[in-house]
Design a protein around this motif. Structure first.
Motif, PDB file in Angstrom:
ATOM      1  N   TYR A   1       0.793  -1.217   0.000  1.00 24.07           N
ATOM      2  CA  TYR A   1       0.000   0.000   0.000  1.00 24.07           C
ATOM      3  C   TYR A   1       0.830   1.275   0.000  1.00 24.07           C
ATOM      4  CZ  TYR A   1      -3.958  -2.998   0.927  1.00 24.07           C
ATOM      5  OH  TYR A   1      -4.912  -3.967   0.831  1.00 24.07           O
ATOM      6  N   TYR A   2       2.140   1.146   0.101  1.00 23.94           N
ATOM      7  CA  TYR A   2       2.987   2.340   0.158  1.00 23.94           C
ATOM      8  C   TYR A   2       4.140   2.268  -0.837  1.00 23.94           C
ATOM      9  CZ  TYR A   2       5.245   6.305   2.439  1.00 23.94           C
ATOM     10  OH  TYR A   2       5.796   7.520   2.691  1.00 23.94           O
ATOM     11  N   ALA A   3       4.898   1.189  -0.829  1.00 27.78           N
ATOM     12  CA  ALA A   3       6.094   1.101  -1.673  1.00 27.78           C
ATOM     13  C   ALA A   3       5.747   0.836  -3.131  1.00 27.78           C
ATOM     14  CB  ALA A   3       7.023   0.015  -1.145  1.00 27.78           C
TER      15      ALA A   3
ATOM     16  N   LEU B   1       5.559   2.818  -8.773  1.00 28.73           N
ATOM     17  CA  LEU B   1       4.845   3.019 -10.041  1.00 28.73           C
ATOM     18  C   LEU B   1       4.707   4.505 -10.360  1.00 28.73           C
ATOM     19  CD1 LEU B   1       2.093   0.274  -9.721  1.00 28.73           C
ATOM     20  CD2 LEU B   1       4.144   0.218 -11.151  1.00 28.73           C
ATOM     21  N   LEU B   2       4.414   5.309  -9.353  1.00 27.15           N
ATOM     22  CA  LEU B   2       4.320   6.746  -9.573  1.00 27.15           C
ATOM     23  C   LEU B   2       5.690   7.364  -9.856  1.00 27.15           C
ATOM     24  CD1 LEU B   2       1.651   7.736  -6.929  1.00 27.15           C
ATOM     25  CD2 LEU B   2       1.395   7.738  -9.418  1.00 27.15           C
ATOM     26  N   ALA B   3       6.758   6.771  -9.343  1.00 25.22           N
ATOM     27  CA  ALA B   3       8.108   7.266  -9.638  1.00 25.22           C
ATOM     28  C   ALA B   3       8.432   7.062 -11.116  1.00 25.22           C
ATOM     29  CB  ALA B   3       9.127   6.558  -8.763  1.00 25.22           C
ATOM     30  N   ILE B   4       7.976   5.961 -11.681  1.00 26.73           N
ATOM     31  CA  ILE B   4       8.164   5.742 -13.123  1.00 26.73           C
ATOM     32  C   ILE B   4       7.393   6.797 -13.906  1.00 26.73           C
ATOM     33  CG2 ILE B   4       7.707   4.132 -15.018  1.00 26.73           C
ATOM     34  CD1 ILE B   4       8.145   1.863 -12.947  1.00 26.73           C
TER      35      ILE B   4
ATOM     36  N   VAL C   1       3.775  18.083 -10.821  1.00 28.47           N
ATOM     37  CA  VAL C   1       2.446  17.730 -10.334  1.00 28.47           C
ATOM     38  C   VAL C   1       2.508  16.672  -9.227  1.00 28.47           C
ATOM     39  CG1 VAL C   1       0.263  16.666 -11.002  1.00 28.47           C
ATOM     40  CG2 VAL C   1       1.282  18.400 -12.456  1.00 28.47           C
ATOM     41  N   LEU C   2       3.235  15.587  -9.440  1.00 28.35           N
ATOM     42  CA  LEU C   2       3.277  14.515  -8.439  1.00 28.35           C
ATOM     43  C   LEU C   2       3.916  14.952  -7.118  1.00 28.35           C
ATOM     44  CD1 LEU C   2       3.964  11.277 -10.493  1.00 28.35           C
ATOM     45  CD2 LEU C   2       1.880  11.978  -9.349  1.00 28.35           C
ATOM     46  N   PRO C   3       5.026  15.705  -7.115  1.00 32.43           N
ATOM     47  CA  PRO C   3       5.545  16.173  -5.822  1.00 32.43           C
ATOM     48  C   PRO C   3       4.556  17.081  -5.084  1.00 32.43           C
ATOM     49  CG  PRO C   3       7.263  16.334  -7.458  1.00 32.43           C
ATOM     50  CD  PRO C   3       5.999  15.980  -8.192  1.00 32.43           C
ATOM     51  N   ILE C   4       3.862  17.946  -5.818  1.00 35.60           N
ATOM     52  CA  ILE C   4       2.883  18.836  -5.179  1.00 35.60           C
ATOM     53  C   ILE C   4       1.727  18.021  -4.591  1.00 35.60           C
ATOM     54  CG2 ILE C   4       1.155  20.624  -5.631  1.00 35.60           C
ATOM     55  CD1 ILE C   4       3.200  21.814  -7.646  1.00 35.60           C
ATOM     56  N   LEU C   5       1.206  17.072  -5.368  1.00 42.99           N
ATOM     57  CA  LEU C   5       0.120  16.236  -4.867  1.00 42.99           C
ATOM     58  C   LEU C   5       0.562  15.385  -3.680  1.00 42.99           C
ATOM     59  CD1 LEU C   5      -1.617  15.024  -8.143  1.00 42.99           C
ATOM     60  CD2 LEU C   5      -2.446  16.699  -6.491  1.00 42.99           C
ATOM     61  N   SER C   6       1.805  14.959  -3.689  1.00 44.88           N
ATOM     62  CA  SER C   6       2.323  14.163  -2.587  1.00 44.88           C
ATOM     63  C   SER C   6       2.413  14.984  -1.300  1.00 44.88           C
ATOM     64  CB  SER C   6       3.690  13.596  -2.961  1.00 44.88           C
ATOM     65  OG  SER C   6       4.176  12.785  -1.948  1.00 44.88           O
ATOM     66  N   VAL C   7       2.829  16.233  -1.396  1.00 48.28           N
ATOM     67  CA  VAL C   7       2.887  17.106  -0.221  1.00 48.28           C
ATOM     68  C   VAL C   7       1.479  17.368   0.304  1.00 48.28           C
ATOM     69  CG1 VAL C   7       3.399  19.460   0.528  1.00 48.28           C
ATOM     70  CG2 VAL C   7       5.084  18.187  -0.765  1.00 48.28           C
TER      71      VAL C   7
ATOM     72  N   THR D   1       7.441  12.129  -1.647  1.00 44.93           N
ATOM     73  CA  THR D   1       7.715  13.479  -2.145  1.00 44.93           C
ATOM     74  C   THR D   1       9.205  13.648  -2.401  1.00 44.93           C
ATOM     75  OG1 THR D   1       5.870  14.316  -0.843  1.00 44.93           O
ATOM     76  CG2 THR D   1       7.444  15.933  -1.670  1.00 44.93           C
ATOM     77  N   LEU D   2      10.016  13.197  -1.483  1.00 48.88           N
ATOM     78  CA  LEU D   2      11.469  13.276  -1.645  1.00 48.88           C
ATOM     79  C   LEU D   2      11.920  12.465  -2.856  1.00 48.88           C
ATOM     80  CD1 LEU D   2      14.209  14.207  -0.505  1.00 48.88           C
ATOM     81  CD2 LEU D   2      14.226  12.113   0.837  1.00 48.88           C
ATOM     82  N   ILE D   3      11.368  11.292  -3.021  1.00 45.82           N
ATOM     83  CA  ILE D   3      11.714  10.446  -4.175  1.00 45.82           C
ATOM     84  C   ILE D   3      11.320  11.136  -5.465  1.00 45.82           C
ATOM     85  CG2 ILE D   3      11.169   8.268  -5.330  1.00 45.82           C
ATOM     86  CD1 ILE D   3      10.917   7.046  -2.494  1.00 45.82           C
ATOM     87  N   PHE D   4      10.104  11.686  -5.517  1.00 42.87           N
ATOM     88  CA  PHE D   4       9.646  12.364  -6.734  1.00 42.87           C
ATOM     89  C   PHE D   4      10.501  13.596  -7.039  1.00 42.87           C
ATOM     90  CE2 PHE D   4       5.160  10.770  -5.565  1.00 42.87           C
ATOM     91  CZ  PHE D   4       5.437   9.532  -6.102  1.00 42.87           C
ATOM     92  N   LEU D   5      10.883  14.341  -6.011  1.00 42.55           N
ATOM     93  CA  LEU D   5      11.714  15.529  -6.237  1.00 42.55           C
ATOM     94  C   LEU D   5      13.112  15.167  -6.716  1.00 42.55           C
ATOM     95  CD1 LEU D   5      10.676  17.815  -3.257  1.00 42.55           C
ATOM     96  CD2 LEU D   5      10.221  18.179  -5.689  1.00 42.55           C
TER      97      LEU D   5
END
Length: 113
Positions: A16-18, A23-26, A42-48, A85-89
């Protein structure tokens, strides 16, 4: 009453987390490679926003409890939920850096002609 084992908790966190984060990191990689920088943001903002939302929900639900040690729980939730968020950034920064360098080389090649 059934108790959760550490193995059950591990699999719940993993699925449920990893997995969604991977998938979102791809997806973030491909969004960051676009010409405009905004799709990659978009994804980092939505993650925050997601992390702040869960933290606020937890704070509102804990507002009746006054034990001082419970105030670290929302902070822990905020930190844990901002790991994606850190991963996406990091993906965004590295991908945009390569994209910008490639664009600069293309412009240099065009000027050389």
């Amino acid at each position: 009453m059934q108790h959760m084992t550490s193995l059950t908790i591990f699999f719940m966190l993993f699925f449920y987390y990893a997995v969604p984060t991977a998938l979102l990191a791809i997806l973030e990689y491909f969004l960051a490679r676009m010409e405009s920088p905004w799709p990659g943001r978009v994804l980092p903002i939505l993650s925050v926003v997601h992390a702040l939302g869960w933290t606020l929900i937890l704070l509102f639900n804990m507002s009746t409890m006054l034990h001082p040690s419970l105030y670290f729980l929302p902070l822990a939730v905020l930190v844990i939920f901002n790991i994606p968020t850190l991963i996406f950034l990091l993906i965004y920064k590295n991908t945009r850096k390569k994209f910008t360098e490639r664009r600069a080389m293309d412009r240099k090649d065009i000027q050389d002609l």
